[in-house]
Design a protein around this motif. Structure first.
Motif, short mmCIF file in Angstrom:
data_model
loop_
_atom_site.label_atom_id
_atom_site.label_comp_id
_atom_site.label_asym_id
_atom_site.label_seq_id
_atom_site.Cartn_x
_atom_site.Cartn_y
_atom_site.Cartn_z
N PRO A 1 49.69 71.04 43.15
CA PRO A 1 49.00 72.32 43.36
C PRO A 1 47.97 72.54 42.24
O PRO A 1 48.26 72.27 41.08
N GLY A 2 46.79 72.99 42.62
CA GLY A 2 45.74 73.20 41.62
C GLY A 2 45.72 74.64 41.13
O GLY A 2 46.11 75.56 41.85
N ARG A 3 45.25 74.84 39.91
CA ARG A 3 45.14 76.21 39.38
C ARG A 3 43.93 76.91 39.96
O ARG A 3 43.01 76.28 40.48
N ASP A 4 43.91 78.23 39.85
CA ASP A 4 42.76 79.03 40.26
C ASP A 4 41.80 79.06 39.06
O ASP A 4 42.08 79.75 38.07
N PRO A 5 40.69 78.30 39.13
CA PRO A 5 39.85 78.16 37.93
C PRO A 5 39.23 79.48 37.50
O PRO A 5 39.09 79.74 36.30
N ARG A 6 38.89 80.34 38.48
CA ARG A 6 38.23 81.61 38.14
C ARG A 6 39.22 82.51 37.37
O ARG A 6 38.89 83.05 36.32
N GLN A 7 40.45 82.60 37.91
CA GLN A 7 41.46 83.42 37.25
C GLN A 7 41.83 82.81 35.88
O GLN A 7 41.99 83.53 34.90
N GLY A 8 41.94 81.47 35.86
CA GLY A 8 42.34 80.80 34.62
C GLY A 8 41.33 80.97 33.50
O GLY A 8 41.67 80.87 32.32
N ALA A 9 40.06 81.21 33.87
CA ALA A 9 39.00 81.34 32.85
C ALA A 9 38.91 82.74 32.26
O ALA A 9 38.17 82.96 31.31
N THR A 10 39.66 83.70 32.79
CA THR A 10 39.56 85.07 32.26
C THR A 10 40.18 85.12 30.86
O THR A 10 41.15 84.38 30.58
#
Ligand code: HEC
Ligand code: HEC
Length: 450
Positions: A285-294
């Motif tokens: 499963p991949g992470r949510d890059p947008r959420q992870g960058a907050t």
């Protein structure tokens, strides 16, 4: 490896995690200098495989995983759903779902957990040897209008719980982790902090290799170590399809198709082999890059480790090298799964965090009615009993896809799930509760990125 995990070590794990562990020969772990260069496992919610097989074969495996079974294929007599995908679907086939299952049993006069005894067909038969209660049946029907087999928990089964569906995505990497790696994590945990957190290692039968066991890692109770074994178990217990690993029906009432229902097809593979190969070819499963960058999620990730969530929700694991033979000699780790690092946020060990339901893995249900005819190397019934109130650390990869959390799906917010952590996790939860609101929220923002 077998000598590492004998009865003596179980004794240690069970009777006192706080005592100093016995000397264990250096195990080959993810960080072993002998290990070849590690690379990152591929991630993403797409069903196009990790090159375990070519894409055409993967699509064929996917079609089997999605196929709906009918009575003429052997569906039932008792079952929960018609296809693997009914419960493993979101956001793509192989993922998760809101489907929960019912498990019940009772405490016997000996104080131990006992499997359910469920009368069906007006008491003409009693289903034993399981804790699962199947919620669908194929009869009464036109051919058997008077055969009423649906299971219902009797009042005498006083231990009752729900178990939510799990994702299978990326589980090929989990299967390819060496036993020694998981044993090593347990050993490190038990040494820290006076052994307050101490994951239990459970050796479980590898059904395709009778007599062999391996460190369990799949299911809420770590009831399986091999994806082929799990597929055989699910095909019988979820869909009612007997197969070479589970040749016996749960009941023969209104059963019309000869056993085993699942036979090898023109390509030489039975459905259970297609299911296992499908799962082994899924990406992590991949992470949510947008959420992870907050900024909040980034701060939350650091706090997650600082307060000790990562002791159980281990960030990174590595698989054994390609060519390593696992599952009792029946599976060789292919290039696509060997020497890969991946980020499950889990230790695949069993812990008592105060949420346990008292249910011990039902042997005949998960390993077949004939399992007692086989001598399983290193199987410890005491270890199973000790797992009654332990649950596998839920791996948090892909947790943003699960709106109902914990094994029973009863926690509807991340905060509720965290605050339910007691027992072994008590001091970590206390540290969470001491954080200010912004820091608590940051941890939740981090979870939303996984
Ligand atoms: C009725 C719903 C349902 C169906 C149908 C179903 N599963 Fe599952 N699956 C579950 C649940 C619930 C769990 C967690 C079980 C547990 O540990 O109690 C699970 C767990 C799993 C796991 C372990 C995942 C992990 O990471 O621990 C695998 C592998 C799996 N299922 C494969 C299959 C296959 C293959 C099929 C089809 C033959 C299938 N399942 C059909 C509900 C279902
Ligand atoms: C002692 C080991 C341990 C520690 C420490 C721990 N967890 Fe857990 N965690 C578990 C276990 C075991 C479960 C599954 C429990 C259940 O389903 O009943 C779980 C479940 C969860 C879940 C639910 C996931 C799902 O898919 O349902 C979340 C979210 C979670 N943990 C977050 C955290 C956070 C955040 C922390 C730190 C504040 C933390 N955990 C600390 C062992 C631990």
């Amino acid at each position: 490896m077998k000598t590492l995990m004998g009865v003596a070590l179980f004794g240690f794990l069970l009777v006192g995690c706080s005592t100093r562990p016995p000397a264990i020969p250096a195990a080959s772990t993810a960080h072993s200098p002998r290990a070849p260069q590690l690379s990152e496992a591929p991630t993403g919610f797409v069903n196009n495989g990790t090159a375990v097989v070519d894409d055409q074969a993967h699509q064929a495996d996917l079609a089997k995983f999605e196929e709906f079974e009918a009575i003429s294929d052997g569906l039932g007599p008792l079952f929960n759903a018609q296809s693997c995908r009914e419960c493993h679907q979101s956001p793509v086939t192989g993922g998760v779902s809101q489907v929960t299952e019912l498990r019940v049993g009772h405490k016997g006069p000996d104080g131990n957990f006992h499997n359910a005894e469920i009368p069906i067909n007006h008491g003409s038969e009693i289903i034993k040897g399981r804790s699962l209660v199947n919620q669908r049946a194929i009869c009464p029907n036109a051919a058997f209008p008077a055969v009423d087999i649906l299971e219902r928990a009797p009042a005498s089964e006083t231990i009752r719980t729900l178990r939510s569906s799990l994702s299978t995505l990326g589980d090929g990497f989990v299967e390819a982790v060496d036993d020694a790696t998981l044993m090593d994590i347990s050993k490190q945990q038990c040494k820290q902090d006076g052994g307050k957190i101490c994951g239990l290692v459970l050796r479980v039968p590898v059904l395709e290799s009778p007599g062999e066991t391996r460190v369990g890692r799949f299911g809420w109770k770590n009831q399986h170590a091999s994806l082929l074994s799990f597929s055989g178990d699910a095909y019988l217990n979820e869909i009612g399809i007997t197969n070479r690993l589970f040749p016996d029906e749960v009941t023969n009432l209104c059963n019309t198709v000869a056993e085993p229902n699942d036979k090898a097809g023109a390509d030489g593979l039975a459905d259970i082999e297609h299911f296992a190969r499908f799962i082994r070819a899924t990406k992590a499963p991949g992470r949510d890059p947008r959420q992870g960058a907050t900024p909040a999620a980034k701060a939350g990730e650091a706090l997650f480790d600082k307060i000790g969530c990562g002791i159980c929700h281990v960030h990174t694991l590595a698989t054994a090298a390609a060519g390593t033979v696992i599952n009792g000699g029946k599976f060789m780790i292919p290039e696509a799964l060997g020497s890969k690092t991946f980020h499950p946020y889990g230790d695949f060990l069993l812990h008592d965090i105060g949420t346990g339901d008292g249910i011990v893995t039902a042997m005949e249900e998960h390993y077949g009615k004939r399992m007692y005819q086989i001598q399983w190397n290193g199987l410890s019934l005491e270890a199973y009993r000790a797992s009654a109130n332990r649950i596998r650390t839920a791996p948090l990869w892909g947790v943003r896809m699960r709106p109902m959390l914990m094994h029973d799906g009863a926690s509807l917010t991340f905060r509720d799930a965290i605050l339910r952590h007691r027992g072994e996790a008590k001091s970590v939860t206390a540290r969470f509760e001491k954080l200010n609101q912004a820091d608590q929220d940051a941890i939740i923002e981090f979870l939303k990125s996984l």
